[in-house]
Design an enzyme around this catalytic site. Sequence first.
Site, PDB file in Angstrom:
ATOM      1  CG  HIS A 279     -66.341 -13.010  84.973  1.00  0.00           C
ATOM      2  ND1 HIS A 279     -65.592 -12.448  83.964  1.00  0.00           N
ATOM      3  CD2 HIS A 279     -66.026 -12.317  86.104  1.00  0.00           C
ATOM      4  CE1 HIS A 279     -64.853 -11.466  84.451  1.00  0.00           C
ATOM      5  NE2 HIS A 279     -65.089 -11.368  85.747  1.00  0.00           N
ATOM      6  CG  HIS A 284     -61.592 -13.236  88.230  1.00  0.00           C
ATOM      7  ND1 HIS A 284     -60.703 -12.185  88.183  1.00  0.00           N
ATOM      8  CD2 HIS A 284     -62.811 -12.712  87.919  1.00  0.00           C
ATOM      9  CE1 HIS A 284     -61.343 -11.081  87.869  1.00  0.00           C
ATOM     10  NE2 HIS A 284     -62.615 -11.363  87.694  1.00  0.00           N
ATOM     11  CD  GLU A 324     -62.794  -8.258  85.794  1.00  0.00           C
ATOM     12  OE1 GLU A 324     -62.992  -8.995  84.808  1.00  0.00           O
ATOM     13  OE2 GLU A 324     -63.229  -8.514  86.921  1.00  0.00           O
ATOM     14  CB  SER A 343     -65.006 -15.343  81.418  1.00  0.00           C
ATOM     15  OG  SER A 343     -65.093 -13.925  81.528  1.00  0.00           O
TER      16      SER A 343
END
Length: 464
Positions: A279, A284, A324, A343
């Site tokens: 993730h 990110h 997110e 992700s």
Amino acid sequence: MDAQHCKMNGDPFQESMYIEESSNKSGVISLIFSLKEEVGALAKVLRTFEEKGINLTHIESRPSRLNKDEYEFFINLEGKNVPALDKIIKSLRNDIGATVHELSRTKKKDTVPWFPRSIQELDRFANQILSYGAELDADHPGFKDPVYRARRKEFADIAYNYRHGQPIPRVTYTEEEKKTWGTVFRELKSLYPTHACYEHNHVFPLLEKYCGYREDNIPQLEDISKFLQTCTGFRLRPVAGLLSSRDFLAGLAFRVFHSTQYIRHASKPMYTPEPDICHELLGHVPLFADPSFAQFSQEIGLASLGAPDDFIEKLATVYWFTVEFGLCKEGDSLKAYGAGLLSSFGELQYCLSSEPEIQPLVLEKTAVQKYPVTEFQPVYYVAESFKDAKEKLRKFAQTIPRPFSVRYNPYTQRIEVLDNAKQLKNLADTINSKELQICYLEFLKIWIRSSNRKADFVWLHLML
């Protein structure tokens, strides 16, 4: 793991590696302290707690892994008498010579909540986490796997012992861990050209070239952190578990992203109930290398500093629906830029289908939107651009009731609090362009009027 040496990949840790196995309960404070093996040493410590009226609810001990003549103690205690506890911790350190680590504490309800002023002060809360990476819920895929649980504890120890300025310890990942990463990497990479935003697709090849992004290799946080610093000044910091929203957002104010190093359980490579290295690195990291997105992320962090709890919740919700799970426009199409989407093989396809509801990014509305955490989002918010999102966030931040403004100084890596005329003048003087000075002073005039600061307004009137 050898208890005498306690190494991971050959590097000995410098501090205690004791990690709490059980969850911290509300109102409970957890401490670790080390004492020399002497007669009556522990009794002296316990008497100190008793004299101050603090009740211990749990205590464990073990021989120190670093010093043969010391014992380490882990305790849970009631957090009712915080002032007395502060004195006890000071006494343990100064009078008894104990090494004390505070793992968790319920934040005090001050008029203006404490926030870090320097990047080094991130060390103060980096281990005040809501849950440790070594802890797993009963429904976690790795809950009944003792090898996986032990491995997670090793990663938690790395983060617990890390301090700002140190290189992030390198990890030798197992073949099974690399296989899990490879499965996720391969599946997601196949979707990026058609589903990810331009900024993500622009940076991803650079990560492959300079940071070891490959199907058969899990990149190292230290290499990625150095790469990000050359791009936007962002850096990574290992974390043992979930931070509170206030603490996590405060890190962004310094362009610091708290990142996990562990990977999801091999039995379900396409599912994880918590953030993991897939993730962090696939979702990110690519966007933190983009200047506009990096600035937007930092703006969320700066807005959180000293903000009341209800606004922290709103900012955390804005973060959820942007960093997110955000979507953005690219011509006539929608693309994903949120890390939770980039992700997730399943949700990355779902978010751009006809199933979810799509709304424009209006922060006053977005900030109060309820959302699920264990299923695909029913609604997504679309940003016109990162620049547009940043401007909207700055306007939203002006509604936060706090008696000051803040500015990050990248040269000193400190937060400058602006709450008087002299500080405002010094800031204006640092802006070279006369036109920019005038625009900024006009903005400050509005801010001062809204704060009813008559003396500061007189100074600004003279400046203009």
